[in-house]
Scaffold this active site. Structure first.
Site, mmCIF file in Angstrom:
data_model
loop_
_atom_site.group_PDB
_atom_site.id
_atom_site.type_symbol
_atom_site.label_atom_id
_atom_site.label_comp_id
_atom_site.label_asym_id
_atom_site.label_seq_id
_atom_site.Cartn_x
_atom_site.Cartn_y
_atom_site.Cartn_z
ATOM 1 N N TYR A 1 27.160 51.654 45.287
ATOM 2 C CA TYR A 1 28.006 50.745 44.860
ATOM 3 C C TYR A 1 28.220 50.794 43.628
ATOM 4 C CZ TYR A 1 30.078 46.196 43.894
ATOM 5 O OH TYR A 1 30.760 45.053 43.573
ATOM 6 N N LYS B 1 31.173 51.942 40.765
ATOM 7 C CA LYS B 1 31.635 50.879 39.953
ATOM 8 C C LYS B 1 31.821 51.270 38.482
ATOM 9 C CE LYS B 1 33.340 47.701 42.540
ATOM 10 N NZ LYS B 1 34.899 47.343 42.668
#
Length: 231
Positions: free
Chosen positions: A142, A146
């Site tokens: 994740y 990002k």
């Protein structure tokens, strides 16, 4: 009539954004796996499609719906959270999913913007505060995805990126106040969670130039005691 494209229009945040802009009499186009009934038009995608296939189809479909016109704003709020460190059973699959949800959608949004966004239009991609602060050992995939979105924002804001707009920004929520988060964390301090309406209102003010935004900047959305600030 001004128009906005919302990538991730069926998610909690995307739905809130669509509600906000529809109330202000904007034409709204939604991109997602499902149809948002409040949007004026929808482009549906499949998670099984490759980046190239999905990107080509979505960009062409948006062009057909706009019928030669250019959008005033494009907001990509598609994504999802996946945890996991390198020893986790689902480490690789979660990392792959994070790439699809955050990086692929942001790249497709950039492709759409290069072709169908007004030169003065607003392009917003969604990053995350932890990824801007350093490593994310408990959610490596994740955080990687990002961080890549942050890089995309910075690159698109530069000369020669293929994007004419001087208003390319990233929004970095901490925790959004969504039904799913409430269900998963019922005992958390919800006064530190950012209401979806606060985000939608901010995007509307940027899109209509009621508030200015700095090209290439990543804006953290921080909520304390139920008051949200943009940093």
């Amino acid at each position: 009539m001004p128009s906005i494209i919302v990538y991730g229009g069926c998610g909690a945040l995307g739905s809130a954004i669509i509600k906000m802009f529809k109330r202000q009499a904007w034409q709204v186009l939604s991109i997602d796996f499902n149809i948002n009934m409040e949007a004026d038009d929808n482009v549906t995608v499949s998670n099984e499609q490759s980046l190239v296939h999905q990107g080509t189809k979505v960009t062409e479909d948006i062009g057909d719906l706009l019928n030669g016109a250019k959008a005033d704003a494009l907001v990509c709020v598609a994504g999802g959270w996946q945890g996991g460190n390198a020893a986790s059973k689902n480490f690789l699959s979660n990392a792959e999913l994070s790439l699809k949800q955050s990086v692929h959608t942001s790249l497709i949004a950039a492709s759409i913007a290069a072709r169908h966004l007004k030169p003065s239009g607003l392009l917003v991609l969604t990053g995350a505060v932890p990824a801007a602060q350093g490593g994310t050992p408990g959610m490596i995939g994740y955080g990687m995805a990002k961080a890549a979105v942050h890089h995309i924002v910075a690159s698109l804001a530069m000369d020669g990126s293929g994007i004419d707009s001087p208003r390319v920004v990233g929004i970095l929520p901490v925790t959004l106040d969504t039904p799913a988060n409430r269900s998963a964390m019922p005992n958390a301090d919800h006064t530190s969670w950012t209401p979806l309406t606060d985000v939608a209102d901010l995007l509307y003010k940027w899109a209509t130039n009621q508030s200015s935004c700095e090209n290439g900047r990543l804006y953290s959305l921080v909520t304390k005691n139920s008051v949200t600030s943009v940093e």
